[in-house]
Structures are given as structure tokens and as C-alpha cells.
Design a protein around this motif. Structure first.
Motif, mmCIF file in Angstrom:
data_model
loop_
_atom_site.group_PDB
_atom_site.id
_atom_site.type_symbol
_atom_site.label_atom_id
_atom_site.label_comp_id
_atom_site.label_asym_id
_atom_site.label_seq_id
_atom_site.Cartn_x
_atom_site.Cartn_y
_atom_site.Cartn_z
ATOM 1 N N ASP A 269 -17.584 -10.564 -13.079
ATOM 2 C CA ASP A 269 -16.387 -11.422 -13.061
ATOM 3 C C ASP A 269 -15.404 -10.938 -12.006
ATOM 4 O O ASP A 269 -14.878 -11.727 -11.225
ATOM 5 C CB ASP A 269 -15.691 -11.435 -14.424
ATOM 6 N N TYR A 270 -15.143 -9.632 -12.000
ATOM 7 C CA TYR A 270 -14.172 -9.088 -11.058
ATOM 8 C C TYR A 270 -14.629 -9.263 -9.611
ATOM 9 O O TYR A 270 -13.822 -9.548 -8.733
ATOM 10 C CB TYR A 270 -13.860 -7.620 -11.360
ATOM 11 N N ILE A 271 -15.925 -9.113 -9.367
ATOM 12 C CA ILE A 271 -16.445 -9.316 -8.010
ATOM 13 C C ILE A 271 -16.189 -10.761 -7.576
ATOM 14 O O ILE A 271 -15.712 -11.019 -6.468
ATOM 15 C CB ILE A 271 -17.946 -8.969 -7.944
ATOM 16 N N ILE A 272 -16.503 -11.697 -8.474
ATOM 17 C CA ILE A 272 -16.309 -13.118 -8.154
ATOM 18 C C ILE A 272 -14.829 -13.449 -8.011
ATOM 19 O O ILE A 272 -14.418 -14.124 -7.065
ATOM 20 C CB ILE A 272 -16.979 -14.006 -9.216
ATOM 21 N N ASP B 108 -12.415 -11.468 -7.206
ATOM 22 C CA ASP B 108 -11.928 -10.872 -5.956
ATOM 23 C C ASP B 108 -12.333 -11.731 -4.760
ATOM 24 O O ASP B 108 -11.534 -11.963 -3.857
ATOM 25 C CB ASP B 108 -12.465 -9.449 -5.773
ATOM 26 N N ALA B 109 -13.583 -12.217 -4.766
ATOM 27 C CA ALA B 109 -14.070 -13.053 -3.665
ATOM 28 C C ALA B 109 -13.265 -14.349 -3.577
ATOM 29 O O ALA B 109 -13.027 -14.860 -2.479
ATOM 30 C CB ALA B 109 -15.557 -13.353 -3.852
ATOM 31 N N LEU B 110 -12.853 -14.861 -4.736
ATOM 32 C CA LEU B 110 -12.055 -16.081 -4.764
ATOM 33 C C LEU B 110 -10.576 -15.829 -4.487
ATOM 34 O O LEU B 110 -9.804 -16.762 -4.291
ATOM 35 C CB LEU B 110 -12.194 -16.771 -6.129
ATOM 36 N N GLY B 111 -10.190 -14.558 -4.534
ATOM 37 C CA GLY B 111 -8.795 -14.203 -4.269
ATOM 38 C C GLY B 111 -7.860 -14.536 -5.414
ATOM 39 O O GLY B 111 -6.681 -14.815 -5.189
ATOM 40 N N ARG C 297 -6.726 -14.959 -13.278
ATOM 41 C CA ARG C 297 -7.896 -14.434 -13.998
ATOM 42 C C ARG C 297 -7.718 -14.612 -15.504
ATOM 43 O O ARG C 297 -8.643 -15.007 -16.205
ATOM 44 C CB ARG C 297 -8.114 -12.960 -13.671
#
Length: 42
Positions: free
Chosen positions: A7-10, A12-15, A21
Motif C-alpha cells: 500500500d505504501y509503495i503504491i 508513494d507512487a501516487l503521491g 491515505r
């Protein structure tokens, strides 16, 4: 735990901000709640 890391990776990628969140998690929780209520009514 692994899904939260993903979730955090995604996120972060989405900003997404921390507030955004939280809103995503809240929306998913509401969706699951609604679907469970609907399933019980059938």
C-alpha cells in the motif's frame, strides 16, 4: 503486514498525502461494510 508495505509503495507512487491515505482506507472499509450488509440481506 506485506499488504501494508505494498500500500505504501503504491501510495508513494501516487503521491498521496497522509490524509488522502486515511481517506482511501476509510473508503475501502465502508465499501466492505456495505457489501457485507448487502450480503446479509439476501
Amino acid at each position: 503486514m506485506i499488504h501494508k508495505a505494498l500500500d505504501y509503495i503504491i501510495f508513494d507512487a501516487l503521491g498521496l498525502t497522509d490524509e488522502e491515505r486515511k481517506e482511501v482506507y476509510w473508503a475501502v472499509t465502508e465499501l466492505v461494510k456495505t457489501r457485507l450488509e448487502k450480503a446479509r440481506s439476501v
